[in-house]
Write an enzyme that holds these catalytic residues in place. Structure first.
Site, short mmCIF file in Angstrom:
data_model
loop_
_atom_site.label_atom_id
_atom_site.label_comp_id
_atom_site.label_asym_id
_atom_site.label_seq_id
_atom_site.Cartn_x
_atom_site.Cartn_y
_atom_site.Cartn_z
CG PHE A 180 32.07 38.58 46.96
CD1 PHE A 180 31.65 39.67 46.20
CD2 PHE A 180 31.12 37.83 47.64
CE1 PHE A 180 30.30 40.00 46.11
CE2 PHE A 180 29.77 38.17 47.55
CZ PHE A 180 29.37 39.25 46.79
CD GLN A 200 35.51 33.72 42.41
OE1 GLN A 200 35.49 33.78 43.63
NE2 GLN A 200 36.13 34.64 41.69
CB THR A 252 49.20 40.54 37.86
OG1 THR A 252 48.94 39.39 38.67
CG2 THR A 252 48.42 41.72 38.40
CB ALA A 272 41.67 39.55 37.17
NE ARG A 311 44.93 42.50 40.24
CZ ARG A 311 44.77 43.15 39.09
NH1 ARG A 311 44.65 44.46 39.05
NH2 ARG A 311 44.70 42.49 37.96
CD GLU A 357 39.07 42.23 41.20
OE1 GLU A 357 39.42 42.26 40.01
OE2 GLU A 357 39.76 41.72 42.09
CG PHE A 393 43.81 39.42 43.37
CD1 PHE A 393 43.21 38.24 43.76
CD2 PHE A 393 45.04 39.35 42.73
CE1 PHE A 393 43.82 37.00 43.51
CE2 PHE A 393 45.67 38.12 42.48
CZ PHE A 393 45.05 36.95 42.87
NE ARG A 426 33.33 43.67 44.07
CZ ARG A 426 32.00 43.74 44.11
NH1 ARG A 426 31.36 43.49 45.21
NH2 ARG A 426 31.32 44.08 43.04
N1 MTE Z 1 29.41 40.65 42.25
C1 MTE Z 1 28.59 39.75 42.86
N2 MTE Z 1 27.28 40.02 42.93
N3 MTE Z 1 29.08 38.60 43.40
C2 MTE Z 1 30.43 38.30 43.37
O1 MTE Z 1 30.85 37.25 43.86
N4 MTE Z 1 32.67 39.05 42.67
C3 MTE Z 1 33.51 40.20 42.37
C4 MTE Z 1 32.89 41.03 41.25
N5 MTE Z 1 31.51 41.30 41.52
C5 MTE Z 1 31.32 39.25 42.74
C6 MTE Z 1 30.74 40.40 42.17
C7 MTE Z 1 34.87 39.86 41.99
S1 MTE Z 1 36.00 39.55 43.20
C8 MTE Z 1 35.26 39.81 40.67
S2 MTE Z 1 36.87 39.49 40.26
C9 MTE Z 1 34.33 40.04 39.58
O2 MTE Z 1 33.01 40.28 40.04
C10 MTE Z 1 34.32 38.83 38.67
O3 MTE Z 1 33.42 38.91 37.64
P1 MTE Z 1 33.71 39.70 36.26
O4 MTE Z 1 35.11 39.38 35.88
O5 MTE Z 1 32.71 39.14 35.36
O6 MTE Z 1 33.52 41.14 36.59
N1 HPA Z 2 43.47 39.05 39.82
C1 HPA Z 2 42.62 38.14 40.31
N2 HPA Z 2 42.87 36.87 40.37
C2 HPA Z 2 44.05 36.46 39.92
C3 HPA Z 2 44.99 37.36 39.41
C4 HPA Z 2 44.68 38.73 39.35
O1 HPA Z 2 45.45 39.58 38.91
N3 HPA Z 2 46.07 36.64 39.07
C5 HPA Z 2 45.79 35.36 39.38
N4 HPA Z 2 44.58 35.25 39.89
MO1 MOS Z 3 38.06 38.57 42.12
S1 MOS Z 3 39.13 38.83 43.88
O1 MOS Z 3 39.53 38.65 41.15
O2 MOS Z 3 37.69 36.93 42.25
#
Ligand code: MTE
Ligand code: HPA
Ligand code: MOS
Length: 749
Positions: A222, A191, A434, A503, A304, A706, A338, A336
């Site tokens: 995730f 990521q 954050t 995040a 968080r 999340e 956090f 997810r």
């Molecule tokens: N959805 C799928 N299918 N697979 C993933 O790994 N990760 C989650 C969420 N949804 C995830 C997911 C997490 S922890 C985060 S922070 C967000 O997707 C990240 O993507 P975004 O910032 O584009 O929403």
């Molecule tokens: N969310 C998810 N990932 C992160 C954050 C947060 O607020 N800060 C640093 N890594």
């Molecule tokens: Mo999501 S726990 O912020 O990768």
């Protein structure tokens, strides 16, 4: 627009790390890991491993040209343990062999001589020894001490919530290629491409520009690949650096389960105080976070948690302290939510305990304390919207809270061997990293001579559909057919210094940067069109690939316009940079305005418990969710559904069991239960909150990744509500997950 990956995923054509065609001479890496949780290495005997036919080289700490250090926030994590061991499964060396099976077989032949020490696995024990990863932090609002004197009801208690395994379908993996002049190309399932690049440079003792990180997509992250995709990428790069050969590492599932960090287990102590009218006027709590053996992302997760200790409620007097405890478990990491789910879980547990003590239903307290505009969270920010209240209202109109409660009552009157329970779970989740400096992103856009478009951003696709959303942004801003747009891989040579995709802010931050780049290009094309059509730029608009001059469609096509611009030597490449405006936070005062906006919502969950077996089913989940103005309902609803199932899993059947020696016992899918089609809710109904959206969100479409995870917390209370229908004096179990075993014991205790 459909998710652009749906066809590839269903037909098996999507490419993950292990699908990249291998270069001739590729070596396969297997990680040698510590068999104990705590100790000092006296000696390691590699002779049997070394003499295994097909083994090419064993890479150890002694081979590291730079620093043996991969810690991101705090530099307290070695790539290869030397000489101290801090958790079972800690990497010690890398075996390079001609094929995968040989490498992992040889890894099993390494013989350790370790002076074992007593491991610590409990966060409370670590706290007693003042063994913290970082100093504790406290958020305050009002004055709890004097407020408790005013309370009609005061309820104290303790609680705990377990960790959670990410179980991304694609285990951790990496493929590295040697290039000329010692440069290395890294295909990583990460990521955070920039984190991989930076830390690889650090360990290899070379500048970041020598390391190119490329990410096509992840088979799920995730949060488990925000920081913890890095070690394998660094190891493979080190292997390539030493051998000048391509190196591939793919962790087998049982190794991935054993050695990678998970969601932080927490233990809690709380006191909640309410007045006669069921207003929560004081809340005080201590949170003991089980951080594991190295800092990893724990300080950010700690933070968080603090931001979410009051969930969707306004509480005038609050004190919350989080202790990040060092234990001998694998370093726990992002997952997810956090840290927010842990904060919200305790708030809801405190409310449920208070309701039990007072003799009311929890929703009477929940409804009475929802936060409104002008009221502040303990960190000083107020929500921009009255959405907590609006969500409740829309939920009641759409699903009928009393109606659901009545039907539950009727069911329980008619059924003896199964009982139904119901719980509501309001949520409020802050959007932004954050850490202020991480709230920035960049995008690179090329318009090619033929009018087709290539876009690159810092966002990483992991199933959440961010690539599809990026294509929508480009197509919408440039007003072209989406077929013209191609999304490129996420690559550090095209988009640099990226924040991890995390995040929930991947689409917002990268989308905004992309929007800026596309707008710049569009303005430039409008100037070209104006010149061609002999008019002023402000009478020109580009719409659906047509050039419109003073309201009239001209004969100029998109292709002609682009080609003319090129021949006129107009630059058709642009970079966009976005930094979230107005956010700030003062860590000395622990006050500020850390979030661009908040996401709200509420779930109503009904569960049916089998009174003879202690098993249960989640019947249905009704949700009102604040999408803002969703830019892609299919993807966004999919995110809600997935998150809900994952959240329910955390609260119900997923149980991480470690023994006192720090061994992970539920280390296979026969003992670690993840939600499947039978345990998933029979029905999930999602209603979009009627809302104008928020300017800070990309195309007013709020972050969705999340927040909905937290709806799953409601299952914990719905199940126990059903148990109470069987046993009137049942006392809420505050230790999550509420497994079938716990239910059975609780029914007859
Ligand atoms: N959805 C799928 N299918 N697979 C993933 O790994 N990760 C989650 C969420 N949804 C995830 C997911 C997490 S922890 C985060 S922070 C967000 O997707 C990240 O993507 P975004 O910032 O584009 O929403
Ligand atoms: N969310 C998810 N990932 C992160 C954050 C947060 O607020 N800060 C640093 N890594
Ligand atoms: Mo999501 S726990 O912020 O990768």
């Amino acid at each position: 627009m459909k998710n652009i990956d749906s066809r590839g995923h269903v037909t098996g054509q999507s490419i993950y790390i292990d699908d990249i065609p291998e270069q001739q001479g590729t070596l396969h890496g297997a990680v040698v890991v510590s068999p104990v949780a705590h100790g000092i290495i006296r000696n390691i005997d590699y002779t049997k491993a070394e003499s295994t036919s097909g083994v090419v080289r064993i890479v150890t700490a002694a081979d590291i040209p730079g620093e043996n250090q991969i810690g991101s926030i705090v530099q307290d994590e070695q790539l290869f343990a030397d000489p101290e061991i801090h958790f079972k499964g800690q990497p010690v060396a890398l075996i390079l062999a001609n094929d995968y099976d040989t490498a992992w077989e040889a890894a099993g032949k390494v013989v350790f001589d370790i002076e074992e020490k007593q491991p610590v696995t409990s966060p409370r024990e670590a706290a007693k020894n003042k063994s913290f990863l970082v100093p504790p932090r406290t958020f305050r609002q009002g004055d709890v001490t004097s407020a408790f004197k005013e309370c009609e009801y005061i309820v104290k208690g303790s609680a705990s919530s377990a960790g959670q395994e990410h179980l991304y379908l694609e285990t951790q993996g990496v493929y590295t290629l040697p290039s000329e002049n010692g440069n290395i190309k890294v295909f990583s399932s990460t990521q955070g491409p920039t984190a991989v690049q930076r830390i690889t440079g650090h360990v290899l003792g070379c500048p970041m520009h020598k390391i190119e990180v490329d990410v096509n997509r992840l088979g799920g992250g995730f949060g488990g690949k925000e920081d913890q995709a890095t070690p394998w990428a660094v190891m493979a790069s080190l292997g390539t650096f030493l051998t000048h050969k391509a190196v591939k590492i793919i962790l087998p599932r049982h190794i991935d389960l054993m050695i990678t960090g998970k969601r932080h287990p927490y233990e809690y102590d709380f006191t909640i105080g309410l007045d006669k009218s069921l207003k929560i006027i004081a809340f005080e709590a201590d949170y003991f976070q089980n951080g594991g053996a190295a800092t990893d992302l724990s300080p950010a997760i700690l933070e968080r948690t603090l931001f979410h200790i009051t969930n969707a409620y306004y509480i005038p007097n609050v004190r919350g302290t989080v202790y990040s405890c060092r234990t001998n478990l694998p370093p726990n990491t992002a997952f997810r939510g956090f840290g927010a789910p842990q904060g919200m879980f305790l708030m809801e547990t405190a409310i449920a305990k208070a309701a039990e003590a007072i003799g009311v239903k929890a929703d009477a307290i929940q409804k009475n304390n929802l936060i409104r505009k002008g009221e502040t969270f303990p960190y000083g920010q107020s929500p921009d919207e009255d959405n907590a209240v609006k969500v409740w209202k829309q939920f009641d109109e759409k699903f009928g809270i009393e109606k659901i409660k009545e039907s539950v009552k009727t069911y329980n009157a008619q059924n003896r061997l199964t009982k139904k329970g119901f719980a509501l779970m309001p949520i409020c989740f802050g959007i932004s990293f954050t850490n202020q400096s991480m709230n920035q992103a960049r995008a690179l856009v090329h318009i090619y001579q033929d009018g087709s478009i290539g876009i690159s951003t810092g966002a990483v696709e992991m199933g959440q559909g961010v690539n599809t959303k990026m294509m929508q942004v480009a197509a919408q801003v440039l007003s072209v057919n989406v077929e013209r747009v191609k999304i490129e891989t996420t690559n550090t040579t095209r988009v640099s210094n990226t924040s991890p995709t995390a995040a929930s802010s991947g689409a917002d931050l990268n989308g905004k940067a992309l929007e800026i780049a596309c707008n710049k290009l569009k303005e430039r094309l409008i100037l070209v069109a104006a010149k061609l059509l002999n008019t002023e730029a402000d009478s020109i608009i580009i719409e659906n690939e047509k050039v419109i001059n003073s309201g009239k469609v001209s004969s100029l096509t998109w292709e002609e316009l682009v080609m003319t611009a090129h021949l006129e030597r107009v630059g058709l490449t642009e970079n966009g940079h976005y930094a979230t405006p107005e956010i700030h936070f003062d860590k000395n005062l622990e006050k500020g305005h850390p979030f661009a906006y908040h996401v709200f919502g509420m779930a109503g969950i009904t569960a049916v418990v089998d009174i003879l077996r202690g098993t249960y089913e989640i019947e249905n989940v009704d949700i009102v969710h604040d999408f803002g103005k969703s830019m892609n309902e299919t993807i966004d609803h999919g995110q809600v559904e997935g998150a809900v199932v994952q959240g329910i899993g955390w609260m119900t059947i997923e149980d991480l069991v470690f023994d006192e020696k720090g061994s992970f016992l539920s280390n296979s899918l026969s003992t670690y239960k993840v939600p499947d089609i039978y345990s998933a809710p029979k029905e999930i109904r999602i209603s979009d909150l009627k809302s104008e959206g928020n300017e800070r969100a990309i195309l007013k479409s709020k972050a969705v990744g999340e927040p909905p995870f937290n709806y799953g917390i409601g299952a914990f209370f719905a199940i126990q509500d059903a148990m109470r229908a069987f046993r009137e004096n049942y006392e809420l179990n505050t230790s999550a997950p509420i497994t079938h075993e716990k239910v059975l014991l609780g029914l007859y205790k």
